[in-house]
Write an enzyme that holds these catalytic residues in place. Structure first.
Site, short mmCIF file in Angstrom:
data_model
loop_
_atom_site.label_atom_id
_atom_site.label_comp_id
_atom_site.label_asym_id
_atom_site.label_seq_id
_atom_site.Cartn_x
_atom_site.Cartn_y
_atom_site.Cartn_z
N GLU A 72 0.84 -1.25 0.04
CA GLU A 72 -0.07 0.01 -0.09
C GLU A 72 0.97 1.25 -0.09
O GLU A 72 0.41 2.32 0.05
CB GLU A 72 -0.96 0.20 1.31
N SER B 126 -6.20 -2.46 1.18
CA SER B 126 -6.48 -1.89 -0.20
C SER B 126 -6.67 -3.22 -1.26
O SER B 126 -6.49 -3.26 -2.26
CB SER B 126 -5.29 -1.20 -0.83
N GLU C 208 -14.71 -5.34 8.41
CA GLU C 208 -13.36 -4.91 8.88
C GLU C 208 -13.33 -3.38 9.49
O GLU C 208 -14.32 -2.64 9.08
CB GLU C 208 -12.08 -5.08 7.86
N ASN D 277 -10.56 0.25 9.26
CA ASN D 277 -9.29 0.60 8.83
C ASN D 277 -9.11 1.95 9.92
O ASN D 277 -10.10 3.01 9.96
CB ASN D 277 -9.31 1.23 7.43
N SER E 296 -10.69 9.48 -1.72
CA SER E 296 -10.90 8.55 -0.59
C SER E 296 -12.10 8.86 0.07
O SER E 296 -12.70 10.01 -0.06
CB SER E 296 -9.74 8.62 0.33
#
Length: 324
Positions: free
Chosen positions: A14, A164, A286, A288, A297
């Site tokens: 990443e 990612s 999940e 992050n 983003s």
């Protein structure tokens, strides 16, 4: 004026996305309040990179740099490293030992959330729903029939500690299963295999904004590909719809679950949690803790929908770090 080290790069696949995130932070940081320094963290070198791309080595003993005979110490660190060592707790622990405040969560929360298996195991007793899963460590015997009986087909094979969407495969047939295992092991020595959840995928940003835990407007993910993979995330192969096209009741429900996870884990800094809504129930995939911060983003999109500029978003993160 406070001196800010914006750390970017990292040791994982990443690193290129992290460099983009770090440069966006550098671009939008309030220059009237902060003197910003771009610090590239790679396995082979830690360097400060100035505006002419000249590199100055970082002294790891105290995380300082010397430029033209002047030693520079940093007041605060803005962490923009996706993956190891910025998102898995290593940098957080290092800065805690040096007593330098940094913008992300603490080292324990970083290590826990970076490990999908451990994160979901901790949250399950709090009523947060997840996919049916099966775990493998590198070297374990692989009983394909047993695993596929447990999770069903189609299923997802993922590196346990990666981001990612690197190394993730959607497996539709038994024949695709072992090659998907090999792909995942290229990214990590632990694998999580999850049942396919057929529903609406949403991404939920939660931040501490001006001292209050705040759920940002939710983003709905509509991928052109089989799932929200690297191409969908970064190469325009998806629609990201903010706010999500879900009912006010479901918005409230997903927001409450995301906020609960943030609070249960005693999080700080940024978090972006991924959910799939199945039968009116959000299932967490999940969390992050160093989400992408490029202008495309999700967290910046969600902040904009909430009326928070990038400069305000980044200033808030640094002020919270300095006031910890």
């Amino acid at each position: 004026m406070k001196k800010v080290a914006i750390i970017m790069g990292g040791y994982s696949s990443e690193y290129q996305i992290s460099l983009k995130s770090g440069n966006v932070v550098y671009q939008f940081l309030d220059k009237t309040k902060y003197e910003a320094y771009r610090i590239h963290i790679f396995k082979e070198k830690w360097v400060y990179v100035d505006d002419t791309d000249t590199e100055f080595p970082v002294d790891k003993n105290d995380f300082s740099v010397t430029v033209k005979g002047t030693k520079i110490n940093f007041d605060v660190v803005f962490n923009a490293i996706h993956g190891t060592p910025g998102e898995d707790g290593l940098m957080q622990a290092y800065f805690e030992l040096l007593e330098i405040p940094q913008s992300s969560c603490d080292y324990y929360q970083a290590a826990l959330t970076f490990n999908k298996r451990d994160l979901l195991s901790v949250l399950k007793p709090y009523g947060i729903k997840t996919a049916t899963s099966y775990y493998l460590n590198f070297g374990d015997d692989i009983n394909t029939d047993l695993i596929l009986k447990t999770v069903g087909l189609p299923c997802f094979v993922k590196p346990n500690k990666s981001g990612s969407s690197f190394g993730i495969s959607k497996v539709k047939t038994k024949e695709e299963f072992l090659p998907a295992i090999e792909t995942a092991y290229k990214e990590d020595n632990e694998i999580i295999i999850e049942s396919f959840l057929d529903g609406t995928e949403v991404s939920v940003g939660v931040i501490n904004y001006k001292g209050e835990i705040t759920v940002l407007p939710i983003t709905e993910i509509v991928s052109e590909n089989d799932f929200f993979d690297y191409e969908a995330k970064y190469l325009g192969k998806s629609q990201e719809i903010t706010p999500a096209r879900i009912s006010p009741e479901m918005t409230a429900k997903v927001s409450a679950v995301a906020k609960k996870a943030y609070e249960v884990l005693k999080m700080s800094g940024f978090s972006r949690s991924e959910f799939i809504i199945v039968d009116n129930e959000p299932h967490m995939l999940e969390m992050n803790t160093i989400p992408g911060l490029t202008t495309e983003s999700l967290i910046p999109q969600q902040a904009a929908a909430a009326g928070i500029s990038l400069t305000d978003l980044f200033t808030n993160a640094l002020e919270l770090a300095l006031n910890k």
